[in-house]
Write a protein that holds these residues in place. Structure first.
Motif, PDB file in Angstrom:
ATOM      1  N   ARG A 393      15.770  15.518  69.233  1.00  0.00           N
ATOM      2  CA  ARG A 393      17.149  15.095  68.987  1.00  0.00           C
ATOM      3  C   ARG A 393      17.209  14.121  67.817  1.00  0.00           C
ATOM      4  NH1 ARG A 393      21.094  16.138  72.911  1.00  0.00           N
ATOM      5  NH2 ARG A 393      20.258  17.173  74.755  1.00  0.00           N
ATOM      6  N   GLY A 394      18.246  14.291  66.999  1.00  0.00           N
ATOM      7  CA  GLY A 394      18.405  13.463  65.815  1.00  0.00           C
ATOM      8  C   GLY A 394      17.939  14.125  64.544  1.00  0.00           C
ATOM      9  N   SER A 395      17.216  15.265  64.658  1.00  0.00           N
ATOM     10  CA  SER A 395      16.723  15.969  63.471  1.00  0.00           C
ATOM     11  C   SER A 395      17.850  16.682  62.734  1.00  0.00           C
ATOM     12  CB  SER A 395      15.646  16.998  63.862  1.00  0.00           C
ATOM     13  OG  SER A 395      14.617  16.388  64.583  1.00  0.00           O
ATOM     14  N   ASN A 396      18.855  17.134  63.491  1.00  0.00           N
ATOM     15  CA  ASN A 396      19.942  17.906  62.891  1.00  0.00           C
ATOM     16  C   ASN A 396      21.242  17.525  63.609  1.00  0.00           C
ATOM     17  OD1 ASN A 396      21.875  19.952  62.335  1.00  0.00           O
ATOM     18  ND2 ASN A 396      20.259  21.392  61.807  1.00  0.00           N
ATOM     19  N   LYS A 397      22.150  16.857  62.892  1.00  0.00           N
ATOM     20  CA  LYS A 397      23.385  16.367  63.520  1.00  0.00           C
ATOM     21  C   LYS A 397      24.239  17.505  64.082  1.00  0.00           C
ATOM     22  CE  LYS A 397      23.942  12.027  60.973  1.00  0.00           C
ATOM     23  NZ  LYS A 397      24.802  11.265  60.041  1.00  0.00           N
ATOM     24  N   GLU A 398      24.328  18.626  63.334  1.00  0.00           N
ATOM     25  CA  GLU A 398      25.148  19.762  63.783  1.00  0.00           C
ATOM     26  C   GLU A 398      24.574  20.360  65.059  1.00  0.00           C
ATOM     27  OE1 GLU A 398      28.522  22.217  63.408  1.00  0.00           O
ATOM     28  OE2 GLU A 398      27.950  20.342  62.422  1.00  0.00           O
ATOM     29  N   LEU A 399      23.236  20.464  65.111  1.00  0.00           N
ATOM     30  CA  LEU A 399      22.604  21.012  66.305  1.00  0.00           C
ATOM     31  C   LEU A 399      22.758  20.051  67.487  1.00  0.00           C
ATOM     32  CD1 LEU A 399      21.004  23.166  67.728  1.00  0.00           C
ATOM     33  CD2 LEU A 399      18.898  22.261  66.718  1.00  0.00           C
ATOM     34  N   ASP A 400      22.682  18.757  67.231  1.00  0.00           N
ATOM     35  CA  ASP A 400      22.907  17.782  68.305  1.00  0.00           C
ATOM     36  C   ASP A 400      24.300  17.947  68.904  1.00  0.00           C
ATOM     37  OD1 ASP A 400      20.421  16.687  67.983  1.00  0.00           O
ATOM     38  OD2 ASP A 400      21.079  15.025  66.709  1.00  0.00           O
ATOM     39  N   LYS A 401      25.272  18.164  68.026  1.00  0.00           N
ATOM     40  CA  LYS A 401      26.653  18.351  68.497  1.00  0.00           C
ATOM     41  C   LYS A 401      26.786  19.656  69.289  1.00  0.00           C
ATOM     42  CE  LYS A 401      29.830  16.347  66.291  1.00  0.00           C
ATOM     43  NZ  LYS A 401      30.795  15.866  65.272  1.00  0.00           N
ATOM     44  N   ALA A 402      26.090  20.719  68.811  1.00  0.00           N
ATOM     45  CA  ALA A 402      26.136  22.012  69.505  1.00  0.00           C
ATOM     46  C   ALA A 402      25.522  21.904  70.895  1.00  0.00           C
ATOM     47  CB  ALA A 402      25.396  23.061  68.679  1.00  0.00           C
ATOM     48  N   ILE A 403      24.411  21.159  71.019  1.00  0.00           N
ATOM     49  CA  ILE A 403      23.762  20.972  72.323  1.00  0.00           C
ATOM     50  C   ILE A 403      24.687  20.196  73.262  1.00  0.00           C
ATOM     51  CG2 ILE A 403      21.832  19.866  73.507  1.00  0.00           C
ATOM     52  CD1 ILE A 403      20.164  20.407  70.940  1.00  0.00           C
ATOM     53  N   LEU A 405      27.967  19.982  73.163  1.00  0.00           N
ATOM     54  CA  LEU A 405      29.190  20.714  73.527  1.00  0.00           C
ATOM     55  C   LEU A 405      28.932  22.047  74.219  1.00  0.00           C
ATOM     56  CD1 LEU A 405      31.370  20.062  70.339  1.00  0.00           C
ATOM     57  CD2 LEU A 405      31.683  19.080  72.605  1.00  0.00           C
ATOM     58  N   GLN A 406      27.661  22.444  74.376  1.00  0.00           N
ATOM     59  CA  GLN A 406      27.363  23.751  74.974  1.00  0.00           C
ATOM     60  C   GLN A 406      27.969  23.913  76.375  1.00  0.00           C
ATOM     61  OE1 GLN A 406      26.269  26.303  73.465  1.00  0.00           O
ATOM     62  NE2 GLN A 406      26.125  27.657  75.223  1.00  0.00           N
ATOM     63  N   PRO A 407      27.859  22.932  77.276  1.00  0.00           N
ATOM     64  CA  PRO A 407      28.499  23.093  78.601  1.00  0.00           C
ATOM     65  C   PRO A 407      30.014  23.260  78.498  1.00  0.00           C
ATOM     66  CG  PRO A 407      26.923  21.274  78.620  1.00  0.00           C
ATOM     67  CD  PRO A 407      27.088  21.677  77.192  1.00  0.00           C
ATOM     68  N   LYS A 408      30.641  22.532  77.557  1.00  0.00           N
ATOM     69  CA  LYS A 408      32.097  22.637  77.375  1.00  0.00           C
ATOM     70  C   LYS A 408      32.477  24.024  76.864  1.00  0.00           C
ATOM     71  CE  LYS A 408      34.411  19.014  75.793  1.00  0.00           C
ATOM     72  NZ  LYS A 408      35.048  18.046  74.852  1.00  0.00           N
ATOM     73  N   ILE A 409      31.653  24.590  75.950  1.00  0.00           N
ATOM     74  CA  ILE A 409      31.911  25.936  75.410  1.00  0.00           C
ATOM     75  C   ILE A 409      31.817  26.975  76.523  1.00  0.00           C
ATOM     76  CG2 ILE A 409      31.025  27.740  73.879  1.00  0.00           C
ATOM     77  CD1 ILE A 409      30.136  25.485  71.956  1.00  0.00           C
ATOM     78  N   THR A 410      30.753  26.859  77.341  1.00  0.00           N
ATOM     79  CA  THR A 410      30.565  27.817  78.447  1.00  0.00           C
ATOM     80  C   THR A 410      31.721  27.732  79.438  1.00  0.00           C
ATOM     81  OG1 THR A 410      28.165  27.601  78.208  1.00  0.00           O
ATOM     82  CG2 THR A 410      28.965  28.576  80.249  1.00  0.00           C
ATOM     83  N   SER A 411      32.149  26.508  79.744  1.00  0.00           N
ATOM     84  CA  SER A 411      33.278  26.318  80.663  1.00  0.00           C
ATOM     85  C   SER A 411      34.558  26.919  80.092  1.00  0.00           C
ATOM     86  CB  SER A 411      33.465  24.823  80.924  1.00  0.00           C
ATOM     87  OG  SER A 411      34.648  24.589  81.635  1.00  0.00           O
ATOM     88  N   PHE A 434      38.013  21.528  70.570  1.00  0.00           N
ATOM     89  CA  PHE A 434      37.047  21.847  69.515  1.00  0.00           C
ATOM     90  C   PHE A 434      37.504  21.443  68.115  1.00  0.00           C
ATOM     91  CE2 PHE A 434      36.234  24.652  73.086  1.00  0.00           C
ATOM     92  CZ  PHE A 434      34.923  24.308  73.353  1.00  0.00           C
ATOM     93  N   THR A 435      38.586  20.689  68.037  1.00  0.00           N
ATOM     94  CA  THR A 435      38.904  20.028  66.764  1.00  0.00           C
ATOM     95  C   THR A 435      39.244  18.572  67.019  1.00  0.00           C
ATOM     96  OG1 THR A 435      41.179  20.852  66.924  1.00  0.00           O
ATOM     97  CG2 THR A 435      39.670  22.069  65.491  1.00  0.00           C
ATOM     98  N   LYS A 436      40.181  18.328  67.933  1.00  0.00           N
ATOM     99  CA  LYS A 436      40.624  16.955  68.173  1.00  0.00           C
ATOM    100  C   LYS A 436      39.657  16.188  69.078  1.00  0.00           C
ATOM    101  CE  LYS A 436      45.533  18.132  67.803  1.00  0.00           C
ATOM    102  NZ  LYS A 436      46.793  18.211  68.532  1.00  0.00           N
TER     103      LYS A 436
END
Length: 438
Positions: A393-403, A405-411, A434-436
């Motif tokens: 964690r911390g290597s890629n900011k976009e991937l950190d955000k994807a990880i 938000l993954q439960p929220k996306i699945t829900s 997913f924007t606000k």
């Protein structure tokens, strides 16, 4: 004026009945000497010694001076010399408002064994698609009540969408959800080549009374002759066209186009066509655009169509899937892996597309949908590294955000079959989460 019309029609009347005789029956094909008929004409074969039962058949081709016929029913009592009576007309089905809420067979007869209701109008099953220049553009979204579709693959009124999936991934259940929750005026559902057991299950368990009250179901089960399965698809499309011509917004759902293609392959091989790609005959790839192009918009109303494609072994590049994908205005891919994880509807967001969505949604919704897809794609590309713990964690900011938000996306993508969601609710949640709300 009426008298002049009648006088003109008198000249067109043929006072003679035309007959022929059966000479040969081989498999699906009946060969007869006569009668005088054209391809697509309806004929009757008179069988039985005591009661002269009539078997309905259709002219599908010619061989020398002989007529090639295909039956709508079984051919058990047909014998050499059986009389073939020509009607000199193509098949018509009886359609009207009193058919809503009923279940009919492939040629429009009530399956409950009752007499057809009153007030029905004869309507041809073989119609030409609307003129391309007379089709209004698709500019309005249609609420389907399925959150993942309404928000990420918004369907416009008059759009044609393919649902690609293997067996047992949830095609029929999703169709029933659309029928119950959609804002369309009427639903026409065609069950082509289905198992007999599943028909009642679909109507009573999935569709229910609520779904059936504004729906017409056309059924042609897998045990019926190939011609009846093809006619089931044509009949359902004709019923949808009838209501579209009255200015209504119709949902046409066909499960499945693959079984229509298989039925046409049976007919083609029986007539003598050469098998080509995976055994499919050339007529299969001719009938598909003729059938699928009939839906869509015209000057009066719309037919928003959903065609399921049964992909063998989940191969999305098999011939029928490839041909259908090239004709339609978008496709939804149902993923077996997602279904096995308990996600319903099991829509693979990254492999699905709506070609009309950009014309019917706001820029804000488009931006939010693209954001969700990007997050999902980022997570999917690195899923193996995440699962084995190789990602730090911390290597890629976009991937950190994807990880994160993954439960929220699945829900967001999951939805219970009895959960009713409006189009506005789906879009509002998409934008907020997913924007606000990131």
């Amino acid at each position: 004026m009426a008298v002049e019309t009648l006088i003109h029609d008198v000249d067109q009347i043929n006072p003679y009945k035309h007959y022929g005789k059966v000479t040969q029956v081989v498999g699906l094909m009946i060969e007869s000497k006569g009668p005088q008929a054209s391809v697509g004409d309806l004929c009757y074969i008179l069988v039985g010694k005591q009661s002269r039962r009539k078997i309905m058949v259709e002219v599908v081709g010619f061989k020398g001076e002989h007529v090639l016929l295909m039956p709508f029913d079984n051919v058990e009592e047909i014998a050499p010399g059986s009389l073939v009576e020509a009607t000199r007309a193509a098949l018509q089905v009886k359609v009207g408002a009193s058919l809503i809420g009923r279940v009919v067979d492939g040629i429009g007869r009530p399956l409950e064994g009752e007499q057809p209701p009153n007030g029905l109008t004869p309507f041809p099953t073989n119609n030409r698609p609307p003129n391309p220049l007379s089709r209004p553009r698709i500019t309005e979204p249609l609420s389907l009540g399925v959150r993942a579709i309404d928000s990420l693959f918004t369907v416009g009124k008059g759009q044609r969408v393919g649902i690609f999936a293997g067996s047992g991934v949830g095609k029929s259940t999703m169709m029933a959800m659309i029928a119950k929750n959609s804002e369309a005026d009427i639903n026409v559902i065609a069950l082509i080549g289905e198992r007999g057991r599943e028909v009642r299950d679909f109507i009573e368990r999935d569709l229910g009374e609520e779904g059936l009250k504004n729906t017409i179901v056309v059924v042609a089960t897998s045990d019926q002759p190939a011609l009846m399965r093809i006619k089931g698809a044509l009949t359902a499309t004709a019923i949808a066209e009838f209501f579209r011509n009255q200015g209504q917004n119709v949902n046409l759902m066909m499960d499945s186009v693959t079984r229509v293609a298989m039925a046409q392959r049976e007919v083609g091989l029986a007539v003598g066509e050469p098998p080509t790609t995976k055994g499919y005959t050339p007529s299969v790839f001719s009938i598909l655009p003729q059938l699928l192009e009939r839906s869509g918009t015209n000057g009066s109303g719309t037919i928003t169509a959903f065609y399921t494609v049964l992909v063998d072994g989940d191969d999305l590049n098999e011939p029928i899937a490839d041909a259908v994908r090239g004709i339609l205005d978008g496709h939804l891919v149902l993923d077996r892996e997602l279904a096995n994880k308990g996600q319903f509807p099991a829509i693979n967001v990254l492999n699905s597309v709506s070609r009309v969505m950009n014309d019917v949604v706001s820029d804000q919704q488009k931006k939010a949908a693209d954001r969700l897809r990007n997050l999902l794609a980022t997570y999917h590309d690195n899923e193996d590294l995440i699962n084995i713990g190789a990602y730090k964690r911390g290597s890629n900011k976009e991937l950190d955000k994807a990880i994160k938000l993954q439960p929220k996306i699945t829900s967001f993508l999951k939805q219970e079959t009895d959960e009713s969601v409006t189009y506005d609710e789906s879009v509002t949640r998409l934008i907020n989460e997913f924007t606000k709300g990131e």
